[in-house]
Design a protein around this motif. Structure first.
Motif, short mmCIF file in Angstrom:
data_model
loop_
_atom_site.label_atom_id
_atom_site.label_comp_id
_atom_site.label_asym_id
_atom_site.label_seq_id
_atom_site.Cartn_x
_atom_site.Cartn_y
_atom_site.Cartn_z
N ARG A 6 52.44 26.72 32.14
CA ARG A 6 53.16 27.55 31.16
C ARG A 6 52.72 27.11 29.78
O ARG A 6 52.89 25.94 29.41
N CYS A 64 51.86 27.63 25.36
CA CYS A 64 52.17 28.26 24.08
C CYS A 64 51.15 29.37 23.86
O CYS A 64 50.21 29.54 24.63
N GLU A 65 51.31 30.09 22.79
CA GLU A 65 50.43 31.23 22.53
C GLU A 65 48.96 30.81 22.45
O GLU A 65 48.08 31.42 23.05
N THR A 73 47.57 28.22 23.73
CA THR A 73 47.09 27.83 25.06
C THR A 73 46.68 29.07 25.85
O THR A 73 45.62 29.11 26.48
N ARG A 74 47.53 30.11 25.77
CA ARG A 74 47.28 31.32 26.56
C ARG A 74 46.07 32.09 26.02
O ARG A 74 45.48 32.88 26.76
N SER A 82 44.17 32.48 30.06
CA SER A 82 44.88 33.75 30.09
C SER A 82 45.83 33.85 31.28
O SER A 82 46.78 34.63 31.26
N LEU A 129 51.43 31.19 32.30
CA LEU A 129 52.64 31.92 31.96
C LEU A 129 53.07 31.56 30.54
O LEU A 129 52.56 30.62 29.95
N VAL A 130 54.03 32.30 30.01
CA VAL A 130 54.52 32.03 28.66
C VAL A 130 55.53 30.88 28.70
O VAL A 130 56.49 30.93 29.47
N SER A 171 58.60 29.02 27.13
CA SER A 171 59.69 29.29 26.19
C SER A 171 60.16 27.97 25.58
O SER A 171 59.77 26.89 26.03
N ASP A 211 61.23 25.46 27.96
CA ASP A 211 60.23 24.67 28.71
C ASP A 211 59.99 23.31 28.07
O ASP A 211 59.81 22.32 28.77
N SER A 271 54.09 22.40 31.32
CA SER A 271 54.02 23.16 30.08
C SER A 271 52.92 22.57 29.21
O SER A 271 52.69 21.36 29.21
N LYS A 327 51.02 22.66 25.29
CA LYS A 327 51.12 23.11 23.90
C LYS A 327 49.93 22.58 23.10
O LYS A 327 49.58 21.41 23.21
#
Lengths: 418, 418
Positions: free
Chosen positions: A290, A292-293, A295-296, A300, A303-304, A306, A309, A320, A322
């Protein structure tokens, strides 16, 4: 049974016995530990039968599989208890150690002598092997113990109490040196944590809810950690191989332990290089990511993550991730979201690593090592009653020393004060 | 003023400032201490004027002479405060010290680093010099402090707070690193001791009643001693000269201190030889003697000691004397009636002295030395925030180390756990 009366009588007996245990010789304490081990060996079948009654009642009451697993006394676990008793007997006796004995200008010699705390209350859940672990550490450190295990394990704990009593008797130590609470009434816990006249410190082991409740209501010091939200920070100057090995080990070596990494922080400058390789390794093992933005943008499939997390101790194959702009941001994140348990930086940069070591406010801070090392055995304490994330009395893994205090001793030759 | 709101705001500010003080360099902390000393020097007249207003109000309110004496800021006392700040600046910085760094079989190196506790609340009575003493020790040990002095000293304390704020500012440290409570509302104490989210430990200094109340109600650990019922035990094998010198010094060097002897225990085999000579020396100095029956058989002038006497901290030229049959009886008396503060045996017998050292459960145990040595300066701690008779966190005189904790540090080279 009047629980208040009952617990006060355990307390009074423990207080009295604590003086005898504090004075007991190393030889007698070790003899008791080995005699307890012998009693367990001799009563293996009785112990297993008692445990089977607990297991049956647990199944009847619909306990879940994980709880039943922790409850079970297998032959392996009984062997481990016996081995543990031998190991604690083999540890050096902390009591009576005199350190730092130095002459002062007045002529007196001043030093510190290690002494037991007195009476220790241990509150734990349904793992009967904790009964022996806790009893052996308290006994070796010269303390009396009152043990309150989970009600699911009451039959096994009572059978183990018989072994403990026999071992203490064989060594000539008072039976009240280690007492196992006989009632499953929950009020016993409330009493145990609010009798400062009889109990000096409480060590709770179990879920966060239990420990929070105990900490809030206790009238004595509680040695505890609430949770383990541990971080690995991969710095801009990290060695890539070390970073990947440690990030994999810290997350996947065991999922359910408090020193398992729950959040990975990565310097943005090296994320594009390191994260894809890491993600593929995590995917092979089955770890859910999961991010952070930022990371994604690299991973891709993640997951997002929050806000929730960053506060989570998953105790599960979930991680998670970051990205941070620099180490300051990493330290800020750790000190804010972490649980002051264990955090590690991966870096070859001397100045940054040194700052991380100093500025991260956790009970264990590491450079280029897996958070999974945060453990009394790995640290060389020989054993561990728990890990403290507090700063009063003990911080980090708590071994025999953590169950003692130090008094001052003064050796003189007739000196008086001017 | 809403006291709850006010104290919570002090707490929040202290928590925030504690991070900056924890990180502060030795140089900056010392610069602040010396700048506070300079501010006190520059504002000596203002301080004395503020103190005179306290004194006038005290006299108007009928404070007794002893209290007025403690309240007064004489030039001597101001000099002592200034000197104290210089002394604390000259002490080694405890923060960041790494000890016991050892290699483990896994390859990691494990050690302990000394870290500040966080926020310390100090509650004291009407001696304004404690404001500076407490501030300097908390600051040097990297902690934020909230100081609550007696309402009688409010004007002097506020004037000293100005000096502290100026000193902190001169060194670039946050003003909230040391906050002096501005209200004399007693509810402030109740708030200070029940905000574990903001305050990590409480150090009360004052009378037994105050400290008992604080200990009962506090939600955080309290570092304290309630009283000092200290004993000297003159053993059968005592050197007579040492015994007499120490018994005189321990009682008469100062009457009002917590490490003053309050009860003298004498082995019956040497009482007839030693007691008359001692009694005559005490009589010359004006010490009233109260003895057990056996004592009075030797010292016919001694008053009768009641059960109450063995429990008494006289803080006055009064001494209770009891004869014992052997050392076991002496140890039993000390552990039962004493306050676990400081007790000394006078003996030339190795085995008895060694047993006394081990079995007396006090924060300082001595052989052939005056109890008056139990003191942070005499022990080489450089300074002292108080003496603890408890076993949790600190026992005996508490110096800078007692205001810190130790976290584990792990230095690795990419190790993972097997």
């Amino acid at each position: 049974m009047d629980v208040t009366e009952y617990m006060k009588s355990l307390g009074g007996n423990a207080r009295k016995a604590s003086r005898a245990v504090a004075r007991a010789s190393t030889q007698d304490k070790n003899a008791a530990l080995l005699a307890i081990a012998d009693a367990i060996t001799a009563q293996r079948d009785t112990l297993k039968a008692a445990n089977q009654r607990d297991m049956q009642r647990g199944r009847d009451n619909g306990l879940d599989a994980a709880l039943l697993d922790r409850l079970e006394l297998t032959d392996d676990r009984i062997d481990t208890m016996i081995e543990g008793l031998h190991q604690v007997a083999a540890l050096p006796d902390p009591v009576g150690e005199i350190t730092d004995l130095k002459y002062r200008p007045s002529g007196i010699q001043v030093g510190k002598m290690r002494v037991p705390l007195g009476v220790i209350g241990i509150i734990y859940e349904s793992r009967p092997n904790v009964t022996i672990e806790a009893a052996s550490l308290c006994l070796k450190s010269g303390n009396a113990a009152i043990l309150r295990g989970g009600s699911e394990a009451i039959e096994a704990n009572q059978a183990l109490a018989v072994c403990i009593t026999q071992g203490l008797a064989a060594a000539g130590l008072p039976a009240a040196a280690v007492q196992v609470v006989e009632t499953t009434d929950r009020a016993a816990v409330g009493e145990l944590i609010t009798m400062p006249e009889y109990v000096d410190v409480i060590v709770p082991r179990g879920g966060k809810g239990l420990i929070e409740r105990i900490s809030r209501d206790a009238k004595v010091t509680v040695i505890k950690h609430l949770d383990g939200i541990c971080h690995v920070y991969i710095d801009q100057f990290a060695d890539k191989t070390k970073a990947i090995n440690i990030a994999i080990n810290a997350k996947t070596h065991r999922y359910g332990t408090c020193n398992t990494m729950e959040t990975l922080l990565v310097h943005q400058a090296v994320a594009a290089e390191i994260l894809p390789q890491l993600a593929s390794a995590y995917a092979d093992i089955g770890v859910e990511l999961r991010g952070c933005e930022a990371t994604r943008a690299i991973l891709s499939d993640a997951l997002v993550a929050s806000e929730e997390d960053w506060h989570s101790e998953y105790l599960a194959p979930i991680l998670s991730i970051k990205l941070v702009d620099d180490m300051d941001q990493a330290i800020e994140h750790i000190n804010h979201y972490g649980s002051h348990h264990t955090d590690s930086i991966i870096s070859e940069n001397y100045t940054l690593a040194r700052r991380f070591l100093t500025e991260v406010d956790s009970s264990s801070v590491m450079i280029n090592a897996s958070t999974r090392f945060a453990d009394g055995f790995e640290y060389g304490l020989g054993a561990e009653i728990g890990i403290s994330t507090d700063k009063i009395h003990a911080r980090g893994p708590v071994g025999l020393d953590g169950l003692t205090s130090q008094k001052y001793v003064v050796l003189g030759n007739g000196e008086v004060r001017n």
